[in-house]
Design a protein around this motif. Structure first.
Motif, PDB file in Angstrom:
ATOM      1  N   ALA A  10      44.169   9.701  56.667  1.00 45.62           N
ATOM      2  CA  ALA A  10      45.372   9.262  55.548  1.00 45.62           C
ATOM      3  C   ALA A  10      45.500   8.379  54.916  1.00 45.62           C
ATOM      4  CB  ALA A  10      45.576   7.746  57.228  1.00 45.62           C
ATOM      5  N   ALA A  11      44.400   7.742  54.310  1.00 41.77           N
ATOM      6  CA  ALA A  11      44.201   6.741  52.387  1.00 41.77           C
ATOM      7  C   ALA A  11      44.195   8.128  51.897  1.00 41.77           C
ATOM      8  CB  ALA A  11      43.033   6.041  52.819  1.00 41.77           C
ATOM      9  N   TRP A  12      43.423   9.328  52.299  1.00 41.49           N
ATOM     10  CA  TRP A  12      43.364  10.321  50.934  1.00 41.49           C
ATOM     11  C   TRP A  12      44.601  11.154  50.689  1.00 41.49           C
ATOM     12  CZ3 TRP A  12      39.688  12.724  48.107  1.00 41.49           C
ATOM     13  CH2 TRP A  12      39.889  13.692  47.514  1.00 41.49           C
ATOM     14  N   ARG A  13      45.110  11.406  51.906  1.00 39.26           N
ATOM     15  CA  ARG A  13      46.585  11.768  51.511  1.00 39.26           C
ATOM     16  C   ARG A  13      47.554  11.330  50.959  1.00 39.26           C
ATOM     17  NH1 ARG A  13      49.162  15.506  56.605  1.00 39.26           N
ATOM     18  NH2 ARG A  13      50.926  14.410  55.103  1.00 39.26           N
ATOM     19  N   ALA A  14      47.336   9.556  50.847  1.00 39.89           N
ATOM     20  CA  ALA A  14      48.516   8.835  50.568  1.00 39.89           C
ATOM     21  C   ALA A  14      47.765   8.286  49.012  1.00 39.89           C
ATOM     22  CB  ALA A  14      48.110   7.409  50.993  1.00 39.89           C
ATOM     23  N   ALA A  15      46.694   8.796  48.880  1.00 39.39           N
ATOM     24  CA  ALA A  15      45.553   8.456  47.406  1.00 39.39           C
ATOM     25  C   ALA A  15      45.719   9.756  46.510  1.00 39.39           C
ATOM     26  CB  ALA A  15      44.464   8.654  47.150  1.00 39.39           C
ATOM     27  N   ALA A  22      41.069   6.408  42.341  1.00 39.97           N
ATOM     28  CA  ALA A  22      40.091   5.266  42.903  1.00 39.97           C
ATOM     29  C   ALA A  22      40.441   4.993  44.009  1.00 39.97           C
ATOM     30  CB  ALA A  22      40.243   3.621  42.362  1.00 39.97           C
ATOM     31  N   ALA A  23      41.913   5.195  44.501  1.00 40.12           N
ATOM     32  CA  ALA A  23      41.628   5.045  45.786  1.00 40.12           C
ATOM     33  C   ALA A  23      41.329   6.471  47.047  1.00 40.12           C
ATOM     34  CB  ALA A  23      43.476   4.652  46.743  1.00 40.12           C
ATOM     35  N   ALA A  24      41.442   7.461  46.370  1.00 39.55           N
ATOM     36  CA  ALA A  24      40.771   9.031  47.411  1.00 39.55           C
ATOM     37  C   ALA A  24      39.279   8.584  46.571  1.00 39.55           C
ATOM     38  CB  ALA A  24      41.345   9.947  46.139  1.00 39.55           C
ATOM     39  N   GLY A  25      38.991   7.666  45.711  1.00 43.88           N
ATOM     40  CA  GLY A  25      36.917   7.844  46.026  1.00 43.88           C
ATOM     41  C   GLY A  25      37.065   6.728  46.853  1.00 43.88           C
ATOM     42  N   ALA A  26      37.075   6.082  47.392  1.00 48.29           N
ATOM     43  CA  ALA A  26      37.315   4.756  48.631  1.00 48.29           C
ATOM     44  C   ALA A  26      36.708   5.631  50.157  1.00 48.29           C
ATOM     45  CB  ALA A  26      38.312   4.000  48.252  1.00 48.29           C
ATOM     46  N   ARG A 102      33.607   9.100  56.612  1.00 49.01           N
ATOM     47  CA  ARG A 102      34.201   9.411  55.103  1.00 49.01           C
ATOM     48  C   ARG A 102      33.896  11.098  54.559  1.00 49.01           C
ATOM     49  NH1 ARG A 102      34.504   5.029  51.754  1.00 49.01           N
ATOM     50  NH2 ARG A 102      34.434   3.601  52.965  1.00 49.01           N
ATOM     51  N   ILE A 103      34.797  11.473  53.563  1.00 51.92           N
ATOM     52  CA  ILE A 103      34.658  12.553  53.097  1.00 51.92           C
ATOM     53  C   ILE A 103      32.870  12.707  52.600  1.00 51.92           C
ATOM     54  CG2 ILE A 103      35.411  14.212  51.501  1.00 51.92           C
ATOM     55  CD1 ILE A 103      37.816  12.601  51.738  1.00 51.92           C
ATOM     56  N   ARG A 104      32.357  14.413  53.662  1.00 54.90           N
ATOM     57  CA  ARG A 104      31.124  14.618  52.704  1.00 54.90           C
ATOM     58  C   ARG A 104      31.183  15.694  51.679  1.00 54.90           C
ATOM     59  NH1 ARG A 104      28.374  18.688  55.604  1.00 54.90           N
ATOM     60  NH2 ARG A 104      29.600  18.538  57.560  1.00 54.90           N
ATOM     61  N   GLU A 105      31.722  16.525  51.817  1.00 57.23           N
ATOM     62  CA  GLU A 105      32.231  17.824  51.216  1.00 57.23           C
ATOM     63  C   GLU A 105      34.088  18.259  51.138  1.00 57.23           C
ATOM     64  OE1 GLU A 105      29.816  21.672  51.824  1.00 57.23           O
ATOM     65  OE2 GLU A 105      31.772  21.982  52.844  1.00 57.23           O
ATOM     66  N   LEU A 106      34.085  18.358  49.729  1.00 62.22           N
ATOM     67  CA  LEU A 106      35.794  19.074  49.376  1.00 62.22           C
ATOM     68  C   LEU A 106      35.422  20.502  48.373  1.00 62.22           C
ATOM     69  CD1 LEU A 106      38.475  17.820  48.831  1.00 62.22           C
ATOM     70  CD2 LEU A 106      37.531  16.764  47.090  1.00 62.22           C
ATOM     71  N   THR A 107      36.003  21.184  49.611  1.00 59.07           N
ATOM     72  CA  THR A 107      36.101  22.057  49.112  1.00 59.07           C
ATOM     73  C   THR A 107      37.323  22.414  48.566  1.00 59.07           C
ATOM     74  OG1 THR A 107      34.660  22.761  50.633  1.00 59.07           O
ATOM     75  CG2 THR A 107      35.117  24.709  48.775  1.00 59.07           C
ATOM     76  N   LEU A 108      37.856  23.064  47.249  1.00 57.21           N
ATOM     77  CA  LEU A 108      39.424  23.234  47.131  1.00 57.21           C
ATOM     78  C   LEU A 108      39.423  24.728  46.780  1.00 57.21           C
ATOM     79  CD1 LEU A 108      39.637  20.323  44.494  1.00 57.21           C
ATOM     80  CD2 LEU A 108      39.959  19.855  47.127  1.00 57.21           C
ATOM     81  N   PHE A 109      40.865  25.459  47.003  1.00 57.98           N
ATOM     82  CA  PHE A 109      40.993  26.729  47.196  1.00 57.98           C
ATOM     83  C   PHE A 109      42.669  26.121  46.009  1.00 57.98           C
ATOM     84  CE2 PHE A 109      38.850  26.336  50.186  1.00 57.98           C
ATOM     85  CZ  PHE A 109      37.719  27.211  50.813  1.00 57.98           C
TER      86      PHE A 109
END
Length: 169
Positions: A10-15, A22-26, A102-109
């Motif tokens: 929820a915080a990731w989406r809002a960021a 900074a909010a995404a980094g948290a 917490r997000i440990r891996e983020l793969t983007l497409f």
């Protein structure tokens, strides 16, 4: 999905929707790794590096609106629409979460190609300038500009010619 994972997503989406790096980094785990859609040559590691990439990305990508979320527990897939420069963008994010949610891996497409080349042409030079490598930032900017222009031209002028619904005259 556990409460901590739910809160992280929820915080990731809002960021993302507010363009707040900074909010995404948290939301990131201490050992986070970002796997880019633009290169397989290296990965960004650790919250500082990944947050720096997100900060540069949010300067290029705007109007992010998440539309789909899939997965459970420690793996989520998020999809959004946005705009990169003048190009419409759709991105898929594969998120792997650690035991603390917490997000440990983020793969983007991402897609379509003109939006990806717009991101590529903008993000590399921004990251290099932040690293105090202005000369290399100029070189990368000059090197990516023709690809970006050709991709936009192809999308607008050439790709429509291959539309299977258009008849040959």
């Amino acid at each position: 999905m556990g409460t901590s994972a739910h809160n992280t997503i929820a915080a990731w989406r809002a960021a993302g929707e507010s363009g707040d790096a900074a909010a995404a980094g948290a939301c990131l785990a201490p050992d986070v790794e970002l796997i880019s859609p633009l290169t397989g040559k290296f990965r960004f590691r650790g919250p500082a590096e990944v947050t720096e990439v997100l900060s540069a990305a949010f300067e290029i990508i705007r109007d992010i609106r998440y539309h789909t979320e899939l997965g459970s527990d420690d793996t989520r897939a998020l999809f959004y629409y946005g705009v990169a420069g003048r190009e419409p963008l759709e991105e898929a994010q594969l998120l792997r979460l650690d035991g603390d949610g917490r997000i440990r891996e983020l793969t983007l497409f991402g897609r379509p190609m003109p939006a990806l080349t717009e991101v590529m042409a903008g993000i590399g030079p921004r990251l290099l300038r932040r690293q105090k490598r202005a000369g290399l930032a100029r070189v990368v900017g000059l090197a990516t500009a023709p690809l970006n222009a050709m991709t936009r031209l192809g999308e607008r002028r050439l790709v429509p010619l291959a539309d299977p619904r258009k008849r040959r005259g």
